[in-house]
Design a protein around this motif. Sequence first.
Motif, mmCIF file in Angstrom:
data_model
loop_
_atom_site.group_PDB
_atom_site.id
_atom_site.type_symbol
_atom_site.label_atom_id
_atom_site.label_comp_id
_atom_site.label_asym_id
_atom_site.label_seq_id
_atom_site.Cartn_x
_atom_site.Cartn_y
_atom_site.Cartn_z
ATOM 1 N N GLU A 174 0.862 -1.179 0.000
ATOM 2 C CA GLU A 174 0.000 0.000 0.000
ATOM 3 C C GLU A 174 0.896 1.226 0.000
ATOM 4 O OE1 GLU A 174 -3.448 0.110 2.474
ATOM 5 O OE2 GLU A 174 -3.482 -2.054 2.833
ATOM 6 N N TYR A 175 0.351 2.340 -0.454
ATOM 7 C CA TYR A 175 1.143 3.563 -0.486
ATOM 8 C C TYR A 175 0.228 4.771 -0.503
ATOM 9 C CZ TYR A 175 0.258 3.725 -5.578
ATOM 10 O OH TYR A 175 -0.335 3.769 -6.831
ATOM 11 N N THR A 176 0.767 5.910 -0.084
ATOM 12 C CA THR A 176 0.043 7.175 -0.139
ATOM 13 C C THR A 176 0.757 8.113 -1.100
ATOM 14 O OG1 THR A 176 1.267 7.980 1.795
ATOM 15 C CG2 THR A 176 -0.874 6.989 2.198
ATOM 16 N N THR A 177 -0.051 8.818 -1.876
ATOM 17 C CA THR A 177 0.472 9.762 -2.853
ATOM 18 C C THR A 177 -0.635 10.757 -3.175
ATOM 19 O OG1 THR A 177 1.586 9.954 -5.004
ATOM 20 C CG2 THR A 177 -0.176 8.321 -4.840
ATOM 21 N N THR A 178 -0.416 11.615 -4.158
ATOM 22 C CA THR A 178 -1.458 12.542 -4.564
ATOM 23 C C THR A 178 -2.442 11.836 -5.481
ATOM 24 O OG1 THR A 178 -0.018 13.325 -6.341
ATOM 25 C CG2 THR A 178 -0.025 14.572 -4.297
ATOM 26 N N GLN A 179 -3.622 12.382 -5.605
ATOM 27 C CA GLN A 179 -4.714 11.706 -6.295
ATOM 28 C C GLN A 179 -4.386 11.359 -7.740
ATOM 29 O OE1 GLN A 179 -8.413 13.847 -6.167
ATOM 30 N NE2 GLN A 179 -9.567 12.230 -7.180
#
Length: 332
Positions: A174-179
């Motif tokens: 999983e990862y977080t980034t901009t939309q």
Amino acid sequence: MLPVRNDNPAFTITRASHVVMSVTDLAKSRDFYRDVVGLVVTEETDNTVYLRGLEEAAHHSLVLEEAPEAKAVAIGLRVRTDDDITAAEKHFADAGIPFQRLERDHQGPTLRFRDPVGTMMELTSSMDVVERKYQSFNEFRAGFPQRIDHYQVATYDVQTATDFWSGLGMRLSEYTTTQDSDDELWGAWLEVKGNTHDLVFANGRGPRLHHFAYAVPDGSCLLHAADVAGALGAGNEIDRGPGRHGLSNALFLYLRDPDQHRVELFNCHYQFIDLEVPPIKWDITDPRRAQLWGMPASKRWFFEASEFPGEEVHEPLLKTTPETLESYLGLH
């Protein structure tokens, strides 16, 4: 940008293994991890306490060392065999990464090194074997912690950390980034053992160890640990939760020890084994990634963490102001 996993790394990492923390009052810290968290004390010396989870056959997964300052001394990963330690030495030498071969009590061949973002790491291939306690129900305490599972590190450069560990065979779950773009990694959940994470890097001042985590049997264990913390006068050290993350789907409870090191008890993450399954993307603006229900975490959860000895802490490359409990409630 998303990393490319190396399917044939120079050596084989198998799981999160052990964490070494320096503490300023050894007896007080031992009592906290034994009585409030529920770990098993394997062995004590004049300046060191070794602890483990109930189902662990390895001699230790947490080492407490008494010292003048409280620090995150090192976080440990297991490799498969002694040959992997030898292969890691060659790989680091070829890559120009300084390392040190250590003699650590109750551990087999052990290497210590810093990754490119300054995280102090240990690799070991074996440990002394002790009795599992997973059916010694009369000895269960607090949160009934079963085994060490993962670490989360605050880092100033998530991309560099993710690229390095993906090159050693870790897989992004999983990862977080901009939309609309994967160009900026804000957080990366990396695994080798087939669930969602062994090593997490999150954007922030670092390198610092945000927390180490133990798996528990079910959600009721988190409530019992919280009750025990309250009964033993440590209720104010409940740092966050109980709650549920969107990322990893885990139920969680975070506690702070007497030196303010953070430990997580958690349950419910899922399998991530099949290679054709892509990582889950989370938009950095989506609050559900951190908390599916309940209010946001406090400032101290977002901004406080344990420093590694001898390593300068850097400001993060990506700048943000997270929503905290204080801002949610309109407090300053």
